[in-house]
Design a protein around this motif. Structure first.
Motif, PDB file in Angstrom:
ATOM      1  N   GLU A 183      -7.679   7.736  -1.539  1.00 31.85           N
ATOM      2  CA  GLU A 183      -7.597   7.259  -2.675  1.00 31.85           C
ATOM      3  C   GLU A 183      -5.689   6.521  -2.450  1.00 31.85           C
ATOM      4  OE1 GLU A 183      -9.453   6.633  -4.541  1.00 31.85           O
ATOM      5  OE2 GLU A 183     -10.644   6.722  -3.386  1.00 31.85           O
ATOM      6  N   PHE A 184      -4.668   7.479  -2.765  1.00 32.32           N
ATOM      7  CA  PHE A 184      -3.321   6.963  -2.663  1.00 32.32           C
ATOM      8  C   PHE A 184      -2.936   5.547  -1.615  1.00 32.32           C
ATOM      9  CE2 PHE A 184       0.567   7.355  -1.116  1.00 32.32           C
ATOM     10  CZ  PHE A 184       1.850   6.935  -2.672  1.00 32.32           C
ATOM     11  N   LYS A 185      -3.394   6.032  -0.532  1.00 32.76           N
ATOM     12  CA  LYS A 185      -3.223   5.121   0.948  1.00 32.76           C
ATOM     13  C   LYS A 185      -4.452   3.811   0.396  1.00 32.76           C
ATOM     14  CE  LYS A 185      -3.011   7.607   4.905  1.00 32.76           C
ATOM     15  NZ  LYS A 185      -2.866   8.482   5.898  1.00 32.76           N
ATOM     16  N   LYS A 186      -4.742   3.420  -0.411  1.00 34.80           N
ATOM     17  CA  LYS A 186      -6.041   2.501  -0.752  1.00 34.80           C
ATOM     18  C   LYS A 186      -4.938   1.923  -1.776  1.00 34.80           C
ATOM     19  CE  LYS A 186     -10.987   3.966   0.118  1.00 34.80           C
ATOM     20  NZ  LYS A 186     -12.156   4.399  -0.207  1.00 34.80           N
ATOM     21  N   GLY A 187      -4.791   2.690  -2.473  1.00 31.44           N
ATOM     22  CA  GLY A 187      -3.886   2.111  -3.939  1.00 31.44           C
ATOM     23  C   GLY A 187      -2.628   0.947  -3.421  1.00 31.44           C
ATOM     24  N   VAL A 188      -2.271   1.941  -2.381  1.00 31.54           N
ATOM     25  CA  VAL A 188      -1.102   1.188  -1.884  1.00 31.54           C
ATOM     26  C   VAL A 188      -1.241  -0.258  -0.655  1.00 31.54           C
ATOM     27  CG1 VAL A 188       1.048   1.746  -0.071  1.00 31.54           C
ATOM     28  CG2 VAL A 188       0.561   3.797  -1.748  1.00 31.54           C
ATOM     29  N   SER A 189      -2.374   0.272  -0.648  1.00 28.19           N
ATOM     30  CA  SER A 189      -2.378  -0.869  -0.069  1.00 28.19           C
ATOM     31  C   SER A 189      -2.321  -3.101  -0.720  1.00 28.19           C
ATOM     32  CB  SER A 189      -3.376  -0.940   0.937  1.00 28.19           C
ATOM     33  OG  SER A 189      -4.258  -1.726   1.692  1.00 28.19           O
ATOM     34  N   GLY A 190      -3.910  -2.237  -2.028  1.00 26.97           N
ATOM     35  CA  GLY A 190      -3.929  -2.593  -2.732  1.00 26.97           C
ATOM     36  C   GLY A 190      -2.458  -3.109  -3.359  1.00 26.97           C
ATOM     37  N   ILE A 191      -1.365  -2.206  -3.925  1.00 31.10           N
ATOM     38  CA  ILE A 191       0.014  -3.103  -4.136  1.00 31.10           C
ATOM     39  C   ILE A 191       0.428  -3.993  -3.391  1.00 31.10           C
ATOM     40  CG2 ILE A 191       1.822  -2.335  -4.706  1.00 31.10           C
ATOM     41  CD1 ILE A 191       0.769   0.276  -6.353  1.00 31.10           C
ATOM     42  N   GLU A 192       0.465  -3.801  -1.913  1.00 33.64           N
ATOM     43  CA  GLU A 192       0.786  -4.551  -0.858  1.00 33.64           C
ATOM     44  C   GLU A 192      -0.030  -5.385  -0.558  1.00 33.64           C
ATOM     45  OE1 GLU A 192       0.853  -1.985   2.426  1.00 33.64           O
ATOM     46  OE2 GLU A 192       2.575  -0.995   2.575  1.00 33.64           O
ATOM     47  N   ASP A 193      -0.814  -5.945  -1.091  1.00 28.69           N
ATOM     48  CA  ASP A 193      -1.450  -7.166  -0.823  1.00 28.69           C
ATOM     49  C   ASP A 193      -1.517  -8.061  -2.153  1.00 28.69           C
ATOM     50  OD1 ASP A 193      -2.866  -5.726   1.404  1.00 28.69           O
ATOM     51  OD2 ASP A 193      -4.595  -5.792   0.481  1.00 28.69           O
ATOM     52  N   GLU A 194      -1.455  -7.688  -3.023  1.00 27.06           N
ATOM     53  CA  GLU A 194      -0.968  -8.406  -4.349  1.00 27.06           C
ATOM     54  C   GLU A 194       0.289  -8.549  -3.953  1.00 27.06           C
ATOM     55  OE1 GLU A 194      -1.338  -5.805  -8.138  1.00 27.06           O
ATOM     56  OE2 GLU A 194      -3.344  -5.964  -7.607  1.00 27.06           O
ATOM     57  N   ILE A 195       1.207  -7.607  -3.424  1.00 27.94           N
ATOM     58  CA  ILE A 195       3.058  -8.319  -3.503  1.00 27.94           C
ATOM     59  C   ILE A 195       3.093  -9.528  -2.265  1.00 27.94           C
ATOM     60  CG2 ILE A 195       4.845  -7.700  -2.542  1.00 27.94           C
ATOM     61  CD1 ILE A 195       4.521  -5.501  -3.520  1.00 27.94           C
ATOM     62  N   ASP A 196       1.968  -9.796  -1.217  1.00 29.92           N
ATOM     63  CA  ASP A 196       1.952 -10.396   0.320  1.00 29.92           C
ATOM     64  C   ASP A 196       1.628 -12.145  -0.779  1.00 29.92           C
ATOM     65  OD1 ASP A 196       3.189  -8.207   1.685  1.00 29.92           O
ATOM     66  OD2 ASP A 196       1.206  -8.137   2.096  1.00 29.92           O
ATOM     67  N   GLU A 197       0.410 -11.663  -1.331  1.00 27.67           N
ATOM     68  CA  GLU A 197      -0.589 -12.731  -1.867  1.00 27.67           C
ATOM     69  C   GLU A 197       0.836 -13.843  -2.907  1.00 27.67           C
ATOM     70  OE1 GLU A 197      -3.526 -13.769  -5.291  1.00 27.67           O
ATOM     71  OE2 GLU A 197      -4.507 -12.431  -3.910  1.00 27.67           O
ATOM     72  N   ALA A 198       1.368 -12.660  -3.789  1.00 25.08           N
ATOM     73  CA  ALA A 198       2.495 -13.346  -4.634  1.00 25.08           C
ATOM     74  C   ALA A 198       3.233 -14.670  -3.934  1.00 25.08           C
ATOM     75  CB  ALA A 198       3.014 -12.591  -5.790  1.00 25.08           C
ATOM     76  N   VAL A 199       3.992 -13.343  -2.625  1.00 24.46           N
ATOM     77  CA  VAL A 199       4.608 -14.065  -1.854  1.00 24.46           C
ATOM     78  C   VAL A 199       4.287 -15.269  -0.600  1.00 24.46           C
ATOM     79  CG1 VAL A 199       6.512 -13.938   0.394  1.00 24.46           C
ATOM     80  CG2 VAL A 199       6.339 -11.747  -1.616  1.00 24.46           C
ATOM     81  N   ASN A 200       2.998 -15.099  -0.323  1.00 27.37           N
ATOM     82  CA  ASN A 200       2.556 -16.590  -0.196  1.00 27.37           C
ATOM     83  C   ASN A 200       3.059 -17.752  -1.380  1.00 27.37           C
ATOM     84  OD1 ASN A 200       2.346 -15.434   2.333  1.00 27.37           O
ATOM     85  ND2 ASN A 200       0.333 -14.639   2.593  1.00 27.37           N
ATOM     86  N   VAL A 201       2.341 -17.280  -2.511  1.00 27.25           N
ATOM     87  CA  VAL A 201       1.730 -18.746  -3.199  1.00 27.25           C
ATOM     88  C   VAL A 201       3.307 -19.266  -3.972  1.00 27.25           C
ATOM     89  CG1 VAL A 201       0.961 -19.313  -5.774  1.00 27.25           C
ATOM     90  CG2 VAL A 201      -0.120 -17.339  -4.169  1.00 27.25           C
TER      91      VAL A 201
END
Length: 69
Positions: free
Chosen positions: A42-60
């Motif tokens: 669950e911790f790894k899933k949470g970290v992955s979700g945060i990384e995805d949000e950061i990558d999406e914000a940078v790409n936008v």
């Protein structure tokens, strides 16, 4: 140095720790390890979700700013 606080941890000490944990948890040890594995997952899933949000914000931000001629 991952074990800097325990510099002299040898095989004998590890066996003693394993024996004490077996005495403390006994037949509950498999369920404890299972719940520990689930919490790590669950911790790894949470970290992955945060990384995805950061990558999406940078790409936008990169798509919004037009390149200068």
């Amino acid at each position: 140095m991952p074990l800097a606080f325990l510099p002299n941890l040898g095989t004998t000490e590890l066996v003693i720790v394993a024996f004490v944990s077996l005495l403390m948890f006994g037949n509950r040890l498999p369920s404890v390890m299972r719940s520990l594995g689930k919490s790590v997952t669950e911790f790894k899933k949470g970290v992955s979700g945060i990384e995805d949000e950061i990558d999406e914000a940078v790409n936008v931000d990169k798509k919004i700013t037009p390149p200068s001629p």
